[in-house]
Design a protein around this motif. Structure first.
Motif, PDB file in Angstrom:
ATOM      1  N   ASN A  75     -13.650  10.283   5.277  1.00  0.00           N
ATOM      2  CA  ASN A  75     -13.650   9.006   4.544  1.00  0.00           C
ATOM      3  C   ASN A  75     -15.037   8.640   4.024  1.00  0.00           C
ATOM      4  O   ASN A  75     -15.291   7.481   3.693  1.00  0.00           O
ATOM      5  CB  ASN A  75     -13.127   7.875   5.439  1.00  0.00           C
ATOM      6  CG  ASN A  75     -14.106   7.501   6.527  1.00  0.00           C
ATOM      7  OD1 ASN A  75     -14.687   8.368   7.170  1.00  0.00           O
ATOM      8  ND2 ASN A  75     -14.300   6.205   6.748  1.00  0.00           N
ATOM      9  N   TYR A 110     -14.702   4.903   2.651  1.00  0.00           N
ATOM     10  CA  TYR A 110     -13.307   4.580   2.322  1.00  0.00           C
ATOM     11  C   TYR A 110     -12.606   4.029   3.567  1.00  0.00           C
ATOM     12  O   TYR A 110     -12.846   4.479   4.696  1.00  0.00           O
ATOM     13  CB  TYR A 110     -12.570   5.831   1.844  1.00  0.00           C
ATOM     14  CG  TYR A 110     -13.043   6.354   0.514  1.00  0.00           C
ATOM     15  CD1 TYR A 110     -12.607   5.779  -0.672  1.00  0.00           C
ATOM     16  CD2 TYR A 110     -13.924   7.428   0.441  1.00  0.00           C
ATOM     17  CE1 TYR A 110     -13.038   6.253  -1.904  1.00  0.00           C
ATOM     18  CE2 TYR A 110     -14.356   7.914  -0.784  1.00  0.00           C
ATOM     19  CZ  TYR A 110     -13.912   7.326  -1.948  1.00  0.00           C
ATOM     20  OH  TYR A 110     -14.338   7.800  -3.162  1.00  0.00           O
ATOM     21  N   GLN A 119      -7.510  11.488   8.903  1.00  0.00           N
ATOM     22  CA  GLN A 119      -8.291  10.255   8.906  1.00  0.00           C
ATOM     23  C   GLN A 119      -8.740   9.917  10.332  1.00  0.00           C
ATOM     24  O   GLN A 119      -8.220   9.005  10.968  1.00  0.00           O
ATOM     25  CB  GLN A 119      -7.463   9.098   8.323  1.00  0.00           C
ATOM     26  CG  GLN A 119      -7.130   9.243   6.853  1.00  0.00           C
ATOM     27  CD  GLN A 119      -6.623   7.944   6.259  1.00  0.00           C
ATOM     28  OE1 GLN A 119      -7.157   6.872   6.511  1.00  0.00           O
ATOM     29  NE2 GLN A 119      -5.577   8.036   5.457  1.00  0.00           N
ATOM     30  N   VAL A 161       0.822  -1.216   0.000  1.00  0.00           N
ATOM     31  CA  VAL A 161       0.000   0.000   0.000  1.00  0.00           C
ATOM     32  C   VAL A 161       0.854   1.262   0.000  1.00  0.00           C
ATOM     33  O   VAL A 161       0.600   2.208  -0.758  1.00  0.00           O
ATOM     34  CB  VAL A 161      -0.969  -0.008   1.197  1.00  0.00           C
ATOM     35  CG1 VAL A 161      -1.597   1.375   1.398  1.00  0.00           C
ATOM     36  CG2 VAL A 161      -2.063  -1.044   0.987  1.00  0.00           C
ATOM     37  N   PHE A 171      -6.981   6.268  -0.184  1.00  0.00           N
ATOM     38  CA  PHE A 171      -7.599   5.111   0.460  1.00  0.00           C
ATOM     39  C   PHE A 171      -7.475   3.877  -0.439  1.00  0.00           C
ATOM     40  O   PHE A 171      -7.932   3.895  -1.579  1.00  0.00           O
ATOM     41  CB  PHE A 171      -9.066   5.385   0.741  1.00  0.00           C
ATOM     42  CG  PHE A 171      -9.319   6.451   1.758  1.00  0.00           C
ATOM     43  CD1 PHE A 171      -9.203   6.195   3.118  1.00  0.00           C
ATOM     44  CD2 PHE A 171      -9.664   7.743   1.370  1.00  0.00           C
ATOM     45  CE1 PHE A 171      -9.428   7.166   4.061  1.00  0.00           C
ATOM     46  CE2 PHE A 171      -9.905   8.735   2.303  1.00  0.00           C
ATOM     47  CZ  PHE A 171      -9.786   8.451   3.662  1.00  0.00           C
ATOM     48  N   ALA A 225      -8.188  -4.671  -0.784  1.00  0.00           N
ATOM     49  CA  ALA A 225      -7.561  -3.452  -1.286  1.00  0.00           C
ATOM     50  C   ALA A 225      -7.399  -3.546  -2.799  1.00  0.00           C
ATOM     51  O   ALA A 225      -7.192  -4.635  -3.351  1.00  0.00           O
ATOM     52  CB  ALA A 225      -6.207  -3.241  -0.622  1.00  0.00           C
ATOM     53  N   ARG A 268       0.736   4.056  -2.896  1.00  0.00           N
ATOM     54  CA  ARG A 268       0.329   5.440  -2.649  1.00  0.00           C
ATOM     55  C   ARG A 268       1.329   6.413  -3.265  1.00  0.00           C
ATOM     56  O   ARG A 268       0.940   7.406  -3.912  1.00  0.00           O
ATOM     57  CB  ARG A 268       0.213   5.689  -1.144  1.00  0.00           C
ATOM     58  CG  ARG A 268      -1.063   5.181  -0.517  1.00  0.00           C
ATOM     59  CD  ARG A 268      -1.010   5.306   0.994  1.00  0.00           C
ATOM     60  NE  ARG A 268      -2.329   5.138   1.596  1.00  0.00           N
ATOM     61  CZ  ARG A 268      -2.531   4.974   2.898  1.00  0.00           C
ATOM     62  NH1 ARG A 268      -1.488   4.941   3.729  1.00  0.00           N
ATOM     63  NH2 ARG A 268      -3.755   4.835   3.379  1.00  0.00           N
ATOM     64  N   SER A 306      -8.768   2.289   5.249  1.00  0.00           N
ATOM     65  CA  SER A 306      -7.310   2.325   5.146  1.00  0.00           C
ATOM     66  C   SER A 306      -6.701   1.631   6.354  1.00  0.00           C
ATOM     67  O   SER A 306      -7.368   1.418   7.369  1.00  0.00           O
ATOM     68  CB  SER A 306      -6.823   3.777   5.097  1.00  0.00           C
ATOM     69  OG  SER A 306      -7.027   4.398   6.362  1.00  0.00           O
ATOM     70  N   LEU A 363      -7.449   3.595  -4.565  1.00  0.00           N
ATOM     71  CA  LEU A 363      -6.411   4.622  -4.429  1.00  0.00           C
ATOM     72  C   LEU A 363      -6.598   5.704  -5.479  1.00  0.00           C
ATOM     73  O   LEU A 363      -6.538   6.905  -5.192  1.00  0.00           O
ATOM     74  CB  LEU A 363      -5.019   4.007  -4.594  1.00  0.00           C
ATOM     75  CG  LEU A 363      -4.402   3.248  -3.424  1.00  0.00           C
ATOM     76  CD1 LEU A 363      -3.024   2.739  -3.815  1.00  0.00           C
ATOM     77  CD2 LEU A 363      -4.294   4.127  -2.190  1.00  0.00           C
TER      78      LEU A 363
END
Length: 478
Positions: free
Chosen positions: A357, A423, A336, A74, A470, A451, A78, A425, A456
């Motif tokens: 989110n 969303y 977040q 992840v 996310f 995921a 990102r 994460s 994203l």
């Protein structure tokens, strides 16, 4: 006088009490899997991601790249997606945010051409001049950014005075974006002299998007402030854009809370300073209602709703301005949070695409405002979703030519027939374990959430925020 005319068209109010209507909790639904994206998809590639971003930036419908994303990848993904977002922005023809330079009284100014504004069937060109400069040396994580809005006097006078004040404040190191209103009192009977109208919302989102991409601004330290008309604007914008802000500081203002719901300031440190004798349009009184609302919320939700509200004795519309930004600079954004209180309300007829989110996909028909209360504990998400109705409680007896409502009761009812994207994460919960989602007490999802690059990419385009990329999402109906 301009302010008086504008109030004819703006609903006023403040929160004075709440009434929640409960209903029976139905049986949990069977476990379901997240719905696939509702737009066309293609296998993920860097070229496909860039094409999707370019389509989004140019107002086109893109084809969303998809590919399963291992949780241990992840962070790398990102970085890759943000890099491709930057490339797409560079490839699109647009007026760019200029390079930063030291902020002085002789600073050069720049211009953005915004979407033309309309009033009474007439169109007005919208050119926004602005200063964009710095004080002090750049911190390792970037400059804190202040959007500082001037008052509603003659804009040719208000703008340079605002620049002088910004230079004097004790908040270095900092970067300032200081705009001049595109259309002042000479246009549209002054009705376009508002910092929250559509063309200006376009400017603020462009500012945030380009500032985050510049590498010069700390995305965790963004602050909105302003004086008089800029105070009204910064208060309303703080409730409209809470997910981007660390703090906000309106001065000599006092918006009615129907225009700036206090609930949305859960994670935004809020300063509001108004003179006790600043009674025109009930400014000091409305400041007191904001203080009372935030006091109640801070007492109910311990650890949230930081605020510093002062009604300054023996002062009128002119007050000391130098205390606000030193207060604001103490705070860092929570991008977040696991607890979210958000009243989704329109500004100049325009709704947000999402907040924190949460992203409404379908709003309940006939309901102007929806209030979301989200709590994440462990891997369980509890959401309370309510419609909001404002009921008049107190009307001003000062003005006879129009009705000025000062206080409202807010009535909440469970909302139905809506659709929401949530969303997710690693910062919010453990994506390697099953997730349970309940809305108004009813289980609407339980299971693993996979995921995917598509989330994203889509969340990057929606929020343009490096702190909110996310990797997972669930679409739920309520």
């Amino acid at each position: 006088m301009n302010r008086l005319i504008s109030l004819l068209c703006i609903a006023f109010g403040a929160i004075s009490s709440c009434h929640v209507v409960n209903r029976a909790v139905p049986e949990p639904e069977k476990h379901t899997q997240p719905a696939p994206p509702s737009i066309p998809t293609v296998p993920k590639s860097e070229a496909a991601i860039r094409r999707y971003f370019v389509a989004d930036l140019t107002g086109q419908k893109g084809t969303l790249p998809v590919e399963a994303l291992p949780l241990n990848a992840v962070a790398k993904a990102r970085t890759q997606v943000w890099h491709l977002w930057a490339e797409a922005n560079k490839s699109v023809k647009q007026e760019a945010l200029p390079e930063l330079s030291p902020l002085t009284e002789g600073s050069p100014f720049h211009r953005w051409r915004l979407t033309p504004e309309e009033y009474n069937g007439a169109k007005f060109e919208a050119i926004m001049p602005f200063y964009f400069g710095t004080k002090g040396n750049k911190p390792a994580d970037g400059y804190p950014l202040y959007l500082y809005l001037h008052g509603s006097g003659a804009k040719e006078q208000e703008w340079p005075i605002t620049l002088k004040w910004a230079i004097s404040f004790d908040d270095a190191p900092s970067a300032y974006f200081i705009p001049q209103i595109p259309n002042g009192g000479e246009a549209a009977d002054g009705q376009l002299y508002r910092w929250w109208q559509k063309s200006k919302l376009e400017a603020w989102e462009k500012l945030l998007r380009q500032a985050f991409l510049s590498g010069e601004i700390n995305p965790k330290r963004v602050y909105f402030a302003g004086v008089s008309e800029g105070g009204y604007g910064s208060q309303r914008l703080a409730s409209y854009y809470p997910d981007y802000l660390a703090a906000a500081g309106p001065m000599a203002g006092g918006e009615p809370l129907i225009n700036a719901p206090a609930e949305n300031l859960q994670h935004v440190a809020f300063s509001l300073r108004t003179g006790a004798n600043d009674r025109q349009f009930h400014r000091s009184e409305l400041t007191g209602y904001t203080r009372d609302a935030l006091d109640r919320l801070a007492n109910k939700y311990r650890g949230y709703y930081n605020h510093f509200i002062a009604i300054i004795p023996k002062s009128g519309h002119g007050i000391p301005y130098q205390f606000t930004t030193p207060y604001l600079k103490q705070f860092v954004r929570t991008a977040q949070p696991r607890s979210v209180h958000w009243e989704d309300f329109p500004v100049d007829g325009r709704y947000r695409k999402g907040c924190y989110n949460l992203a409404p996909l379908e709003r309940p028909e006939g309901k102007e405002r929806i209030y979301y209360e989200e709590e994440i504990k462990g891997n369980t998400i509890d959401l309370k979703v309510s419609s909001v109705k404002y009921v008049e409680k107190k009307v001003s007896d000062w003005y006879k030519d129009f009705k000025l409502v000062l206080l409202y009761d807010k009535v909440y009812e469970p909302a139905t027939k809506g659709k929401l994207r949530i969303y997710l994460s690693p910062e919010l919960l453990d994506l390697s374990q099953p997730v349970t989602i309940r809305i108004n007490g009813r289980q609407v999802y339980s299971g693993l959430v996979k995921a995917d690059y598509s989330h994203l990419v889509e969340s990057c385009a929606r929020f343009f925020d490096p702190e909110r990329l996310f990797p997972a999402a669930v679409d739920v109906a309520y």
